[in-house]
Scaffold this active site. Structure first.
Site, mmCIF file in Angstrom:
data_model
loop_
_atom_site.group_PDB
_atom_site.id
_atom_site.type_symbol
_atom_site.label_atom_id
_atom_site.label_comp_id
_atom_site.label_asym_id
_atom_site.label_seq_id
_atom_site.Cartn_x
_atom_site.Cartn_y
_atom_site.Cartn_z
ATOM 1 N N ASP A 113 37.136 35.132 26.824
ATOM 2 C CA ASP A 113 36.600 33.846 27.283
ATOM 3 C C ASP A 113 35.095 33.793 27.152
ATOM 4 O OD1 ASP A 113 35.985 35.355 29.526
ATOM 5 O OD2 ASP A 113 37.891 34.831 30.462
ATOM 6 N N LYS A 144 36.249 27.717 27.071
ATOM 7 C CA LYS A 144 36.243 26.260 26.938
ATOM 8 C C LYS A 144 36.635 25.848 25.531
ATOM 9 C CE LYS A 144 33.422 25.110 30.752
ATOM 10 N NZ LYS A 144 32.182 24.610 31.285
ATOM 11 N N MET A 187 28.938 32.133 40.303
ATOM 12 C CA MET A 187 29.258 30.723 40.055
ATOM 13 C C MET A 187 28.553 29.824 41.068
ATOM 14 S SD MET A 187 33.334 31.313 39.430
ATOM 15 C CE MET A 187 33.505 32.500 40.752
#
Ligand code: SAH
Length: 464
Positions: free
Chosen positions: A248, A270, A383
């Protein structure tokens, strides 16, 4: 070829070591490991050497060297700092046609010690013929990283079945093909992953003629925060043997480069439409690929079990009976902190550290703010960029001082690393001012001042 490599069976043979110091000790350790009976001769013998020799059934003779010391010996080592004595020992041994090694004097040697990678019964020897021993040692270090310590067990497994396989396949070609399949297939995979019983079961099946049923396998591997140097040996080995790689966004291109060249690569971060592949689809893909017999590498940034959803993936694999291995990686907190010069704990500043997700599900309420405001703890937010204004506001509101030192580390451990320090109250402004973007780690706590104190600067790691 200046020297012919031969492996010497010394078990029970007498070996003379002339010298009683550090170098003699080093050589004696190797010789004792190989089962030699040592005879150490020197006017002074260090305690450690004496213990080693006596503990392995050898003898220590405390006096100067005499030629008669060579009697009955099959190998001679001169390890003194007296050049003329070393030369004397060498010529005495050569006259008697006994192999001799003089430490650090290749011209006086008839045999030399190679650099060794010991995965007994598998042993690899590297030599530069005495011309560049440091280079030989560096090559050995590379081999050490490529050849996992469990290779010895793999060779041991083969040894246990060797006679049986020889009986089954009198033809040497067939035997070779058999062992090639063993060493390059699922049997070796299991053994190298420490699952010796399973490897043995598969080998028995194979010996009994059944093609061993083995579905593929999934390697859930932590790729670390970005710098390829932070990969583990095991990660690298699995990266080089997997047939297909699912990776990823967080996996750095330089790391992906280290995967097997011909492996199929599947990006599950994505997509073009900017939507990540949903987790259940990734889980399903892992199961499907493994069921096709493939060795599937699921490569994740940092550590797969820290905000990596690794747990969900292996749950699905377990439910389908697919074998898997999990390889830990250096998590962003450890990597970024080390490369930014911010120790996460410190006797004077922080007695604990928390890894927290800054991905706030329902605004302000889902983090235990009250637990996060004690002064001597370090908070690391993963995050945390989008929720940062709320995080800062809530921490201050619940009592953490607005002046608490804080840092933003963007793309930590990579060559693009950027670090900004300030205070808790300042963080949202810093993000806007410096156009900080993901992946970024947020560290809040008094330990951040240590960066200044340690006079840390970008690139400090690469200069070490
Ligand atoms: N499993 C990963 C974390 C995945 S969550 C690990 O153990 O590191 C993703 C978050 O990790 C990012 O939003 C960011 O906060 C952090 N992160 C991962 N790699 C990073 C890096 N190189 N520099 C800064 N932050 C990083």
């Amino acid at each position: 070829m200046e020297f012919l490599p031969l492996f010497h069976n010394l078990r029970g043979s007498r070996v003379l070591v002339v010298g009683g110091g550090e170098i003699a000790l080093r050589k004696s350790r190797l010789l004792a490991d190989a089962g030699a009976l040592l005879r150490v001769v020197a006017p002074q013998v260090e305690d450690q050497l004496r213990e080693l020799v006596q503990g392995s059934g050898g003898e220590v003779i405390v006096r100067g060297y005499q030629e008669a010391d060579l009697d009955g010996c099959t190998l001679i080592i001169a390890a003194t700092d007296d050049e003329s004595l070393n030369a004397q020992v060498s010529s005495d041994a050569k006259r008697r046609c006994v192999p001799v090694n003089v430490v650090d004097a290749p011209a006086l040697c008839s045999v030399i010690f190679p650099a060794i990678v010991d995965r007994s019964p598998l042993v690899i020897a590297v030599s530069s013929g005495g011309d560049a021993p440091v280079l030989a040692r560096l090559i050995r270090a590379k081999l050490e990283t490529w050849i996992p310590s469990t290779y010895g067990q793999l060779a041991g497994l083969a040894a246990r079945f060797r006679a049986q396989v020889k009986g089954l396949y009198p033809d040497v070609q067939q035997r070779r093909a058999f062992w090639e399949e063993v060493f390059q297939g699922p049997i070796a995979d299991r053994q190298l992953a420490g699952q010796g019983d399973e490897a043995e079961r598969l080998l028995i099946e194979k010996v009994n003629g059944a093609p061993p049923y083995a579905p593929g396998e999934v390697y859930l591997v932590g790729a670390g925060p970005g710098d390829p140097d932070l990969l583990t040996f095991r990660a690298l080995r699995l990266m080089q043997q997997a047939d297909v790689v699912l990776y990823d966004r967080l996996v750095a291109p330089a790391i992906l480069e280290l995967c097997r060249r011909d492996a199929e690569r599947v990006y599950v971060g994505k997509r073009r439409a900017d939507h990540a592949v949903p987790q259940d689809q990734i889980n399903q893909q892992l199961v499907d690929l493994a069921k096709q017999g493939k060795r599937v590498l699921r490569l994740k940034g940092g550590d797969p079990f820290i905000f990596g959803r690794g747990g969900e993936e292996i749950e699905e694999l377990a439910a389908h009976g697919i074998p898997f291995q999990v390889v830990p990686g250096i998590t962003a907190a450890s990597g970024c902190a080390a490369y930014a010069g911010i120790p996460l704990t410190h006797r004077d500043y922080a007695q604990s550290v928390r890894f927290i997700t800054g991905h706030l599900k329902d605004g302000t309420s889902d983090l235990p703010w009250r637990d996060l405001v004690g002064p001597s703890q370090t908070l690391v937010f993963y995050m945390g960029l989008i929720g940062l204004p709320i995080i800062c506001e809530q921490l201050i509101k619940h009592g953490r001082s607005a002046d608490t030192p804080a840092a933003l580390i963007q793309q930590g451990t990579t060559s693009n690393q950027r670090v900004f320090t300030g205070t808790l109250a300042d963080l949202p402004r810093m993000v806007a001012e410096h156009e900080v973007h993901a992946p970024t780690l947020v560290i809040v706590g008094e330990v951040v001042v240590l960066r200044e104190k340690l006079k840390w600067f970008e690139g400090a790691q690469s200069q070490v």
